[in-house]
Design a protein around this motif. Structure first.
Motif, short mmCIF file in Angstrom:
data_model
loop_
_atom_site.label_atom_id
_atom_site.label_comp_id
_atom_site.label_asym_id
_atom_site.label_seq_id
_atom_site.Cartn_x
_atom_site.Cartn_y
_atom_site.Cartn_z
N LEU A 1 -1.75 -40.55 32.83
CA LEU A 1 -3.19 -40.86 32.71
C LEU A 1 -4.35 -39.92 33.06
O LEU A 1 -5.38 -39.92 32.65
N GLY A 2 -4.00 -39.40 34.31
CA GLY A 2 -4.87 -38.34 34.98
C GLY A 2 -5.31 -37.43 33.90
O GLY A 2 -6.32 -37.09 33.64
N TYR A 3 -4.07 -36.68 33.50
CA TYR A 3 -4.58 -35.43 32.40
C TYR A 3 -4.87 -35.99 31.05
O TYR A 3 -5.72 -35.38 30.39
N ALA A 4 -4.60 -37.16 30.58
CA ALA A 4 -4.75 -37.64 29.34
C ALA A 4 -6.39 -38.03 29.31
O ALA A 4 -7.12 -37.82 28.42
N LEU A 5 -6.76 -38.95 30.34
CA LEU A 5 -8.04 -39.48 30.41
C LEU A 5 -9.10 -38.15 30.75
O LEU A 5 -10.06 -38.12 30.11
N GLY A 6 -8.71 -37.15 31.44
CA GLY A 6 -9.41 -36.12 32.02
C GLY A 6 -9.74 -35.39 30.73
O GLY A 6 -10.90 -35.14 30.35
N VAL A 7 -8.93 -35.04 29.93
CA VAL A 7 -9.03 -33.93 28.81
C VAL A 7 -9.91 -34.77 27.52
O VAL A 7 -10.53 -34.27 26.99
N MET A 8 -10.03 -35.88 27.86
CA MET A 8 -10.72 -36.83 26.82
C MET A 8 -12.09 -36.86 27.35
O MET A 8 -13.18 -37.12 26.59
N ALA A 9 -12.40 -36.90 28.46
CA ALA A 9 -13.66 -37.23 29.40
C ALA A 9 -14.68 -35.69 29.32
O ALA A 9 -15.75 -35.74 28.97
N VAL A 10 -14.19 -34.72 29.59
CA VAL A 10 -14.61 -33.43 29.55
C VAL A 10 -15.44 -33.42 28.31
O VAL A 10 -16.57 -32.78 28.52
N PRO A 11 -15.00 -33.22 27.05
CA PRO A 11 -15.67 -32.91 25.87
C PRO A 11 -16.90 -34.13 25.70
O PRO A 11 -17.89 -33.57 25.21
N ARG A 12 -16.88 -35.12 26.35
CA ARG A 12 -17.72 -36.06 26.16
C ARG A 12 -18.91 -35.96 27.25
O ARG A 12 -20.12 -36.18 26.96
N ILE A 13 -18.91 -35.50 28.44
CA ILE A 13 -19.85 -35.32 29.30
C ILE A 13 -20.00 -33.81 30.00
O ILE A 13 -21.10 -33.56 30.42
N GLY A 14 -19.27 -32.95 29.30
CA GLY A 14 -19.50 -31.59 29.70
C GLY A 14 -18.68 -31.21 31.13
O GLY A 14 -18.51 -32.26 31.97
N SER A 15 -18.39 -30.06 31.14
CA SER A 15 -17.64 -29.57 32.30
C SER A 15 -18.27 -29.68 33.60
O SER A 15 -17.47 -30.10 34.59
N ARG A 16 -19.63 -29.33 33.69
CA ARG A 16 -20.15 -29.44 34.82
C ARG A 16 -20.13 -30.96 35.63
O ARG A 16 -19.91 -31.27 36.56
N VAL A 17 -20.64 -31.88 34.62
CA VAL A 17 -20.85 -33.14 35.04
C VAL A 17 -19.45 -33.92 35.44
O VAL A 17 -18.94 -34.53 36.57
N ALA A 18 -18.41 -33.43 34.67
CA ALA A 18 -17.00 -33.76 34.69
C ALA A 18 -16.38 -33.34 36.28
O ALA A 18 -15.72 -34.16 36.94
N SER A 19 -16.83 -32.09 36.50
CA SER A 19 -16.26 -31.49 37.65
C SER A 19 -16.72 -32.35 38.82
O SER A 19 -15.83 -32.35 40.05
N PHE A 20 -18.07 -32.76 38.80
CA PHE A 20 -18.62 -33.45 39.84
C PHE A 20 -17.98 -34.96 40.14
O PHE A 20 -17.84 -35.35 41.07
#
Length: 337
Positions: free
Chosen positions: A255-274
């Motif tokens: 779930l960590g990797y699956a949800l993470g890689v789907m989230a980043v394109p939606r909110i951008g790498s900067r926001v996702a990293s925070f």
């Protein structure tokens, strides 16, 4: 998917098109859920390592099982797109070697030379590293909200990990910085996912790549492989070794990797990293519940500051587009040979 072929002209200019409010909201929820899933890995793996499991064995099972669980997504992508692996092998190899394998190896190696708190602090400098990287690339200073959000979040992180009395170790610091770079790679590569590179296929191929490399390292003796049939104590209850490992591999990592890689394109790498900084807070919660490691009051204060920092960075992202660290590679209209 978040990034469609219709949006690629804007991506080729180095600026990610602004997604809809619905996509941004879903991406934010996925990012938090990904951090929650990842955060349970440490408290569940730690008792296994203390009971005699080697790091190589734990990581091999973790990556291998998670990759197999997500493998149907990879299979479907390969069926739909002829030459899928040949076209995307660079991103797949980069994802498998850096965000999947490299981050874990570098972090745990650093943890063996320095306090865990210091290694965590250095690794989670990744959001600030991304801000600086975009600043250098675009030669445009971040907004005041981003700068203040970065500062507040890092102050909160210092309070959460509690580095008082820590000693300096050069090699350990370099290893932790390498882990931070791998975390940056996770967000940057994930941002490249789209219709031609489905996020779940990226996660599956990266996890399987990491598992294959780890398997080679264990088979050649470079990484020790010890997997005794032991019992561990979680939340005061003795459980067999396969229970925490099944959770870490089949649920937390998947779930960590699956949800993470789907989230980043939606909110951008900067926001996702925070948003990913919330993993530290969730890890404290899991350690409290399952390992009886009670957080100090100052750690709760630090957690509040992290959330404030994330809100500030997120507020800036709501009114601006997110610059990419590297222009997207144009994708041909037809599948490759």
């Amino acid at each position: 998917m978040a990034a469609s072929t219709a949006t690629r002209p804007a991506a080729m200019l180095g600026v990610a098109p602004r997604p809809s409010a619905r996509l941004r909201t879903s991406g934010l929820v996925m990012g938090v859920a990904s951090a929650l899933a990842f955060s349970s890995s440490g408290p569940f793996v730690k008792p296994l390592l203390e009971a005699g499991w080697s790091l190589g064995a734990a990581l091999l099972v973790r990556m291998g099982v998670a990759g197999l669980v997500l493998s149907p997504a990879l299979f479907l992508a390969m069926r739909r797109q002829r030459g899928f692996l040949r076209r995307h092998w660079r991103l797949i190899a980069g994802f498998g070697l850096m965000p999947v394998l490299g981050c874990q190896l570098f972090f745990f190696s650093a943890m063996q030379r320095m306090p865990v708190a210091v290694a965590l602090l250095i690794q989670y400098l990744a959001p600030v590293m991304l801000v600086v990287a975009v600043w250098v690339r675009t030669r445009k200073a971040p907004s005041a909200l981003v700068l203040w959000g970065s500062l507040v979040a890092i102050v909160g992180l210092v309070l959460v990990v509690d580095i008082s009395g820590a000693s300096f170790d050069l090699i350990g610091t370099l290893l932790a910085l390498a882990a931070a770079v791998c975390v940056c790679a996770y967000f940057v590569i994930s941002e490249r996912a789209g219709d031609d590179l489905p996020p779940l296929a990226l996660a599956a191929s990266g996890l399987l790549t990491g598992a294959i490399v780890m398997g080679i390292l264990c088979a050649t003796g470079i990484m020790p492989f010890h997997a005794p049939a032991v019992s561990v104590v979680l939340a005061g209850v003795s459980v067999p070794w396969w229970m925490p490992l099944l959770w870490v591999a089949g649920i937390a990592t998947t779930l960590g990797y699956a949800l993470g890689v789907m989230a980043v394109p939606r909110i951008g790498s900067r926001v996702a990293s925070f948003v990913g900084l919330s993993e530290v807070l969730f890890a404290l919660m899991f350690a409290w519940i399952f390992l009886a490691e009670v957080p100090a009051p100052v750690q709760f204060a630090g957690g509040a500051l992290i959330l404030v920092g994330v809100v500030l960075v997120r507020a800036d992202a709501s009114s601006t587009v997110t610059p990419q660290l590297a222009p997207a590679v144009p994708t041909p209209a037809a599948p490759g040979p």
